[in-house]
Design a protein around this motif. Structure first.
Motif, PDB file in Angstrom:
ATOM      1  N   ILE A 417      50.992  30.243  44.943  1.00  0.00           N
ATOM      2  CA  ILE A 417      49.638  29.322  44.773  1.00  0.00           C
ATOM      3  C   ILE A 417      48.699  29.931  43.954  1.00  0.00           C
ATOM      4  O   ILE A 417      48.176  29.386  43.030  1.00  0.00           O
ATOM      5  N   ARG A 418      48.890  31.351  44.090  1.00  0.00           N
ATOM      6  CA  ARG A 418      47.836  32.125  43.027  1.00  0.00           C
ATOM      7  C   ARG A 418      48.438  32.161  41.848  1.00  0.00           C
ATOM      8  O   ARG A 418      47.609  31.901  40.775  1.00  0.00           O
ATOM      9  N   GLY A 419      49.924  31.949  41.658  1.00  0.00           N
ATOM     10  CA  GLY A 419      50.389  32.083  40.159  1.00  0.00           C
ATOM     11  C   GLY A 419      50.077  30.931  39.517  1.00  0.00           C
ATOM     12  O   GLY A 419      50.231  30.918  38.212  1.00  0.00           O
TER      13      GLY A 419
ATOM     14  N   TYR B  13      42.681  44.872  51.887  1.00  0.00           N
ATOM     15  CA  TYR B  13      42.926  45.577  50.746  1.00  0.00           C
ATOM     16  C   TYR B  13      44.069  45.220  50.044  1.00  0.00           C
ATOM     17  O   TYR B  13      45.114  44.752  50.593  1.00  0.00           O
ATOM     18  N   PHE B  14      44.173  45.354  48.545  1.00  0.00           N
ATOM     19  CA  PHE B  14      44.962  45.169  47.801  1.00  0.00           C
ATOM     20  C   PHE B  14      45.672  46.599  47.430  1.00  0.00           C
ATOM     21  O   PHE B  14      44.679  47.315  46.898  1.00  0.00           O
ATOM     22  N   LYS B  15      47.031  46.689  47.777  1.00  0.00           N
ATOM     23  CA  LYS B  15      47.691  48.179  47.652  1.00  0.00           C
ATOM     24  C   LYS B  15      47.976  48.338  46.226  1.00  0.00           C
ATOM     25  O   LYS B  15      48.134  49.539  45.582  1.00  0.00           O
ATOM     26  N   LYS B  16      48.295  47.479  45.364  1.00  0.00           N
ATOM     27  CA  LYS B  16      48.729  47.495  44.141  1.00  0.00           C
ATOM     28  C   LYS B  16      47.996  46.595  43.112  1.00  0.00           C
ATOM     29  O   LYS B  16      47.423  45.486  43.505  1.00  0.00           O
ATOM     30  N   PRO B  17      47.709  47.186  41.869  1.00  0.00           N
ATOM     31  CA  PRO B  17      48.329  48.286  41.269  1.00  0.00           C
ATOM     32  C   PRO B  17      47.337  49.381  41.682  1.00  0.00           C
ATOM     33  O   PRO B  17      47.944  50.379  41.782  1.00  0.00           O
ATOM     34  N   LYS B  41      30.599  34.375  42.897  1.00  0.00           N
ATOM     35  CA  LYS B  41      31.186  34.699  41.318  1.00  0.00           C
ATOM     36  C   LYS B  41      32.782  34.780  41.251  1.00  0.00           C
ATOM     37  O   LYS B  41      33.559  35.169  42.411  1.00  0.00           O
ATOM     38  N   SER B  42      33.137  34.414  40.313  1.00  0.00           N
ATOM     39  CA  SER B  42      34.772  34.380  40.158  1.00  0.00           C
ATOM     40  C   SER B  42      35.196  35.940  40.250  1.00  0.00           C
ATOM     41  O   SER B  42      34.661  36.843  39.983  1.00  0.00           O
ATOM     42  N   GLY B  43      36.346  36.036  41.174  1.00  0.00           N
ATOM     43  CA  GLY B  43      36.804  37.506  41.514  1.00  0.00           C
ATOM     44  C   GLY B  43      36.143  37.760  42.779  1.00  0.00           C
ATOM     45  O   GLY B  43      36.524  39.065  43.042  1.00  0.00           O
ATOM     46  N   CYS B  44      35.169  37.225  43.480  1.00  0.00           N
ATOM     47  CA  CYS B  44      34.593  38.020  44.524  1.00  0.00           C
ATOM     48  C   CYS B  44      35.420  37.964  45.722  1.00  0.00           C
ATOM     49  O   CYS B  44      35.063  38.427  46.813  1.00  0.00           O
ATOM     50  N   GLY B  45      36.569  37.112  45.761  1.00  0.00           N
ATOM     51  CA  GLY B  45      37.380  37.174  46.946  1.00  0.00           C
ATOM     52  C   GLY B  45      37.610  36.054  47.618  1.00  0.00           C
ATOM     53  O   GLY B  45      38.058  35.791  48.821  1.00  0.00           O
ATOM     54  N   LYS B  46      36.875  34.760  47.140  1.00  0.00           N
ATOM     55  CA  LYS B  46      36.621  33.613  47.945  1.00  0.00           C
ATOM     56  C   LYS B  46      38.120  33.084  48.393  1.00  0.00           C
ATOM     57  O   LYS B  46      38.571  32.718  49.519  1.00  0.00           O
ATOM     58  N   SER B  47      39.130  33.003  47.376  1.00  0.00           N
ATOM     59  CA  SER B  47      40.492  32.422  47.699  1.00  0.00           C
ATOM     60  C   SER B  47      41.167  33.279  48.462  1.00  0.00           C
ATOM     61  O   SER B  47      41.900  32.956  49.528  1.00  0.00           O
ATOM     62  N   THR B  48      41.093  34.685  48.440  1.00  0.00           N
ATOM     63  CA  THR B  48      41.628  35.655  49.098  1.00  0.00           C
ATOM     64  C   THR B  48      41.252  35.429  50.682  1.00  0.00           C
ATOM     65  O   THR B  48      42.207  35.134  51.392  1.00  0.00           O
ATOM     66  N   LEU B  49      40.027  35.031  50.792  1.00  0.00           N
ATOM     67  CA  LEU B  49      39.499  34.961  52.223  1.00  0.00           C
ATOM     68  C   LEU B  49      40.120  33.822  52.786  1.00  0.00           C
ATOM     69  O   LEU B  49      40.749  33.655  54.198  1.00  0.00           O
ATOM     70  N   THR B 202      33.770  26.272  46.425  1.00  0.00           N
ATOM     71  CA  THR B 202      33.607  25.432  45.170  1.00  0.00           C
ATOM     72  C   THR B 202      32.511  26.338  44.234  1.00  0.00           C
ATOM     73  O   THR B 202      31.846  27.232  44.633  1.00  0.00           O
ATOM     74  N   HIS B 203      32.542  25.947  42.923  1.00  0.00           N
ATOM     75  CA  HIS B 203      31.655  26.272  41.998  1.00  0.00           C
ATOM     76  C   HIS B 203      30.734  25.366  41.449  1.00  0.00           C
ATOM     77  O   HIS B 203      29.904  25.803  40.670  1.00  0.00           O
ATOM     78  N   ASP B 204      30.689  24.248  42.202  1.00  0.00           N
ATOM     79  CA  ASP B 204      29.979  23.266  41.669  1.00  0.00           C
ATOM     80  C   ASP B 204      28.660  23.094  42.480  1.00  0.00           C
ATOM     81  O   ASP B 204      28.421  22.976  43.813  1.00  0.00           O
TER      82      ASP B 204
HETATM   83  N1  LIG Z   1      47.878  40.163  44.372  1.00  0.00           N
HETATM   84  C1  LIG Z   1      46.835  40.868  43.971  1.00  0.00           C
HETATM   85  N2  LIG Z   1      47.013  42.181  43.850  1.00  0.00           N
HETATM   86  C2  LIG Z   1      45.994  42.791  43.365  1.00  0.00           C
HETATM   87  N3  LIG Z   1      44.803  42.237  43.350  1.00  0.00           N
HETATM   88  C3  LIG Z   1      44.511  41.003  43.581  1.00  0.00           C
HETATM   89  C4  LIG Z   1      45.508  40.114  43.840  1.00  0.00           C
HETATM   90  N4  LIG Z   1      45.108  38.972  44.042  1.00  0.00           N
HETATM   91  C5  LIG Z   1      43.957  38.752  43.585  1.00  0.00           C
HETATM   92  N5  LIG Z   1      43.426  40.197  43.325  1.00  0.00           N
HETATM   93  C6  LIG Z   1      42.180  40.472  42.957  1.00  0.00           C
HETATM   94  O1  LIG Z   1      41.231  40.143  43.943  1.00  0.00           O
HETATM   95  C7  LIG Z   1      40.075  39.966  43.671  1.00  0.00           C
HETATM   96  C8  LIG Z   1      39.626  38.468  44.606  1.00  0.00           C
HETATM   97  O2  LIG Z   1      40.385  37.477  43.995  1.00  0.00           O
HETATM   98  P1  LIG Z   1      40.421  35.896  44.391  1.00  0.00           P
HETATM   99  O3  LIG Z   1      41.535  34.932  44.061  1.00  0.00           O
HETATM  100  O4  LIG Z   1      40.168  35.987  45.996  1.00  0.00           O
HETATM  101  O5  LIG Z   1      38.919  35.643  43.664  1.00  0.00           O
HETATM  102  P2  LIG Z   1      38.130  34.132  43.815  1.00  0.00           P
HETATM  103  O6  LIG Z   1      36.872  34.697  44.395  1.00  0.00           O
HETATM  104  O7  LIG Z   1      38.713  33.182  44.400  1.00  0.00           O
HETATM  105  O8  LIG Z   1      38.000  33.936  42.222  1.00  0.00           O
HETATM  106  P3  LIG Z   1      37.791  32.530  41.564  1.00  0.00           P
HETATM  107  O9  LIG Z   1      36.570  31.861  41.822  1.00  0.00           O
HETATM  108  O10 LIG Z   1      38.083  32.898  40.105  1.00  0.00           O
HETATM  109  O11 LIG Z   1      39.099  31.738  41.947  1.00  0.00           O
HETATM  110  C9  LIG Z   1      40.247  39.598  42.157  1.00  0.00           C
HETATM  111  O12 LIG Z   1      39.563  40.711  41.565  1.00  0.00           O
HETATM  112  C10 LIG Z   1      41.512  39.575  42.064  1.00  0.00           C
HETATM  113  O13 LIG Z   1      41.699  40.521  40.718  1.00  0.00           O
END
Ligand SMILES: Nc1ncnc2c1ncn2[C@@H]1O[C@H](COP(=O)(O)OP(=O)(O)OP(=O)(O)O)[C@@H](O)[C@H]1O
Ligand SMILES: [Mg+2]
Lengths: 420, 224
Positions: A417-419, B13-17, B41-49, B202-204
């Motif tokens: 999904i990320r990809g 935590y992301f361990k890689k890279p 903001k983009s990259g703040c971790g929303k999707s990850t959460l 959302t970003h909207d």
């Molecule tokens: N598999 C991964 N390995 C290492 N770092 C990752 C991985 N996936 C995401 N990241 C990093 O984790 C951070 C959070 O990513 P995430 O996709 O949660 O952001 P986001 O808030 O959803 O951004 P956007 O609004 O652009 O979708 C980003 O800095 C991203 O580079």
């Protein structure tokens, strides 16, 4: 709890939308199984034919009196020299040993054994064939023609005339085809035979014998047992050989050992007599299986490849399925079912094609001097081969599907999904 | 009011890279019938959460409660079941099985759950499509409908098992304003009428402002 309906439905949709790849993979299996069936039916047919060539006319146990010097020389029976050291030079066997003593009671005894299908007496002797100025050395065997036909398929090796004709003709002879050619004799002609100890007897030719082994056909002839006893000037209990046919060929060895012990005769079982034949059969089987397995492995790699590709193309689907609640096992089963469906369809088609091809081969004429009874190429349509072929198709597709489906099971939906 | 989803001290935590602390001590609750949005903001971790909350990602520290039951550290098969029954997920990109019909796509999670008969499932799927004004597409192949339509099909699919909560990762991200408005209205209606809980990234700005609550994230932390 697995919901097979859903899983099979997804597998079916995947296969049908990728019908070309599905067909290619199935055809790989079809080809492998088809060639296996054709090969194995043809090769074992050939084996059986070659075996029959020898084994059908060979007794399971052949009993005779080996010409050998007596183990106990008369001098050792003489008490007066018992304490001394005797040396007997130049021991020679007695000629009378050819005859089997008490042959008729022995035959009766053997016939009563429940493993024995029949025990037939024979009288073998060396003679000369005389026709005009030609004299040829050869063997003449006295037999009971009808019984020989029943137990040892004698009838298969008679190219003109019949065993009945021999049975019913006094002084009749079934002449080896090689002898007939050399002496240019026809059925109905007379041939004179002369035993080693003298005399000339005219015999009427009632038919020709062709075993397929040229060397044998050039010397061997048959006549009635009574006729030969008369030619040799012997009584009707003069028997030189007893041929035994069993119900189960595996009993040949133990029974032959028993006979040797019981009657002090030589008894050779069929396996010992034809050991080289078994080796040939084993090697031909080995080749058949090596080739078939190679074909199936190639087909297996084809399936492996195509499933791998399919899974690569279906990454998105796999991620969706997993995100919406399908477990890794479900996903694995989806791809395993695809492999098994390919194996099943390909396998069944392969069996049909194999059956078609062997049926075709079975009708192709195959005429050879050496095998008078064979008309078409030999095929052994054993249902077991079809069972083995089908199981192998399922097994190889299972193995080919296992690794890719295992990979699909482990795919992490988040990464896909990320990809995107 | 009962709590549907609760996150307690979530760290990831992301361990890689390189070792990277993406989520830092996340704590929040979503109540029944609440329509919450996550911004940042983009990259703040929303999707990850969101992946963690939806049980697809299990590699984290902390505790996750669904309907007041701890669901951290369960078996993978049980997570599959939870996603199937309790969580509806709508992606930014319309993830449909392209070889299946629209109706089949919607029915699939219910067939997996296997709590209802085929006829009931089909009936339910039709109802969901009708509610989203796309019932006329039911027999079409999923690859042959427009982007906005796909988004609504995905929502119908997320609803089919009547989940406890719907999660969306920028579900209106690549829709025009008209369609985005449409999707918002659907969500609003679901939360008002069926007391469904929603958690939408959302970003909207306009979209977020109309929701019950905005969760602001920055640098892997919730700031308000
Ligand atoms: N598999 C991964 N390995 C290492 N770092 C990752 C991985 N996936 C995401 N990241 C990093 O984790 C951070 C959070 O990513 P995430 O996709 O949660 O952001 P986001 O808030 O959803 O951004 P956007 O609004 O652009 O979708 C980003 O800095 C991203 O580079
Ligand atoms: Mg994101």
């Amino acid at each position: 709890m697995t919901n097979w309906n859903v899983i099979l439905n997804i597998a079916k949709t995947h296969l049908l939308t990728k019908i070309k790849q599905t067909a290619t993979a199935s055809l790989g299996v079809t080809f492998g199984i088809g060639s296996y069936i054709t090969l194995v039916c043809f090769m074992t047919g050939l084996n059986a034919m070659l075996d029959n060539l020898i084994l059908n006319q060979t007794p399971h146990i052949h009993i005779y009196n080996e010409i050998e010097p007596s183990k106990k020389q008369p001098i050792s029976l003489y008490d007066n020299v018992g304490e001394s050291f005797n040396v007997v030079h130049s021991i020679k066997p007695k000629i009378s040993q050819k005859k089997i003593h008490n042959a008729l009671p022995i035959i009766d005894h053997l016939e009563k054994n429940k493993d024995v299908r029949g025990a037939l007496p024979q009288v073998k002797t060396q003679i000369f064939y005389i026709a005009g100025s030609i004299e040829l050395g050869g063997n003449l065997t006295g037999i009971n023609p009808i019984d020989e036909a029943r137990l040892f398929n004698m009838g298969d090796y008679i190219v003109e005339g019949s065993t009945e004709a021999l049975q019913n003709t006094d002084n009749g002879i079934l002449l080896g085809i090689g002898i007939a050619k050399k002496m240019s004799l026809k059925v109905g002609d007379r041939v004179q035979v002369s035993p080693i100890n003298g005399g000339v007897f005219p015999l009427k030719i009632v038919g020709f014998y062709q075993s397929g082994i040229a060397d044998l056909d050039a010397i061997q002839s048959f006549t009635n047992i009574k006729t030969i006893q008369r030619i040799l000037g012997k009584a009707n209990n003069y028997i030189t050989d007893i041929n035994v046919k069993l119900y189960d060929i595996e009993q040949a060895f133990p029974l032959s050992k028993k006979i040797e012990q019981q009657f002090k005769l030589t008894a050779i079982d069929i396996k010992t007599a034809n050991a080289q034949f078994e080796t040939g059969t084993t090697i031909r089987n080995l080749i058949t299986y090596a080739v078939s397995i190679t074909l199936l492995i190639v087909a297996g790699f084809g399936i492996y490849n195509i499933l791998n590709m399919l899974i690569y193309e279906k990454m998105n689907d796999i991620a969706i399925l997993k995100a919406t609640g399908f477990s890794g096992k479900d996903v694995q089963l989806i791809f395993m079912s695809q492999a098994m469906i390919i194996g099943f369809v390909g396998g069944v088609l392969g069996l049909l094609i194999g059956f078609g091809l062997t049926s075709l081969i079975d009708t192709i004429p195959f005429k050879t001097e050496a095998l008078p009874t064979v008309e078409t190429y030999p095929i052994n349509l054993n249902p077991m081969f079809f069972v083995i072929g089908f199981s192998f198709a399922m097994l190889s597709t299972f193995l080919a599907g296992y690794l890719p489906s295992k990979k699909a099971k482990k795919i992490d939906p988040v990464r896909i999904i990320r990809g995107q | 009011m009962s709590i549907v989803l609760e996150a307690k001290h979530i760290n990831k935590y992301f361990k890689k890279p390189v070792l990277f602390h993406v989520l830092k001590d996340i704590n929040f609750q979503v109540k029944k019938g609440e329509f919450a949005s996550i911004m940042g903001k983009s990259g703040c971790g929303k999707s990850t959460l969101l992946y963690i909350l939806s049980t697809m990602d299990t590699d984290y520290e902390g505790e996750l409660l669904l309907n007041n039951k701890l669901i951290t550290n369960q078996s993978r098969d049980h997570f599959s079941y939870i996603r199937n029954k309790h969580i509806g997920f709508v992606f930014q990109f319309h993830y449909l099985l392209s070889e299946f019909s629209v109706l089949e796509n919607v029915m699939l999670p219910a067939k997996k759950l296997a709590e209802k008969s085929h006829e009931e499932i089909e009936h339910d799927a039709f109802e969901k499509l009708k509610m989203l004004n796309i019932a006329h597409l039911a027999k079409k192949r999923a690859s042959r409908v427009s982007g906005g339509e796909k988004q609504r099909i995905a929502i119908a699919r997320a609803l089919i098992n009547n989940p406890s909560i719907i999660m969306g990762d920028e579900p209106t991200g690549n829709l025009d304003s008209h369609n985005a408005e449409n999707v918002f209205n659907i969500f609003k209606k679901l939360s008002d009428e069926q007391r469904l809980s929603l958690l939408i990234v959302t970003h909207d700005e306009d979209f977020a402002n109309k929701t019950d609550r905005i969760i602001q994230m920055a640098d892997g932390k919730i700031i308000s």
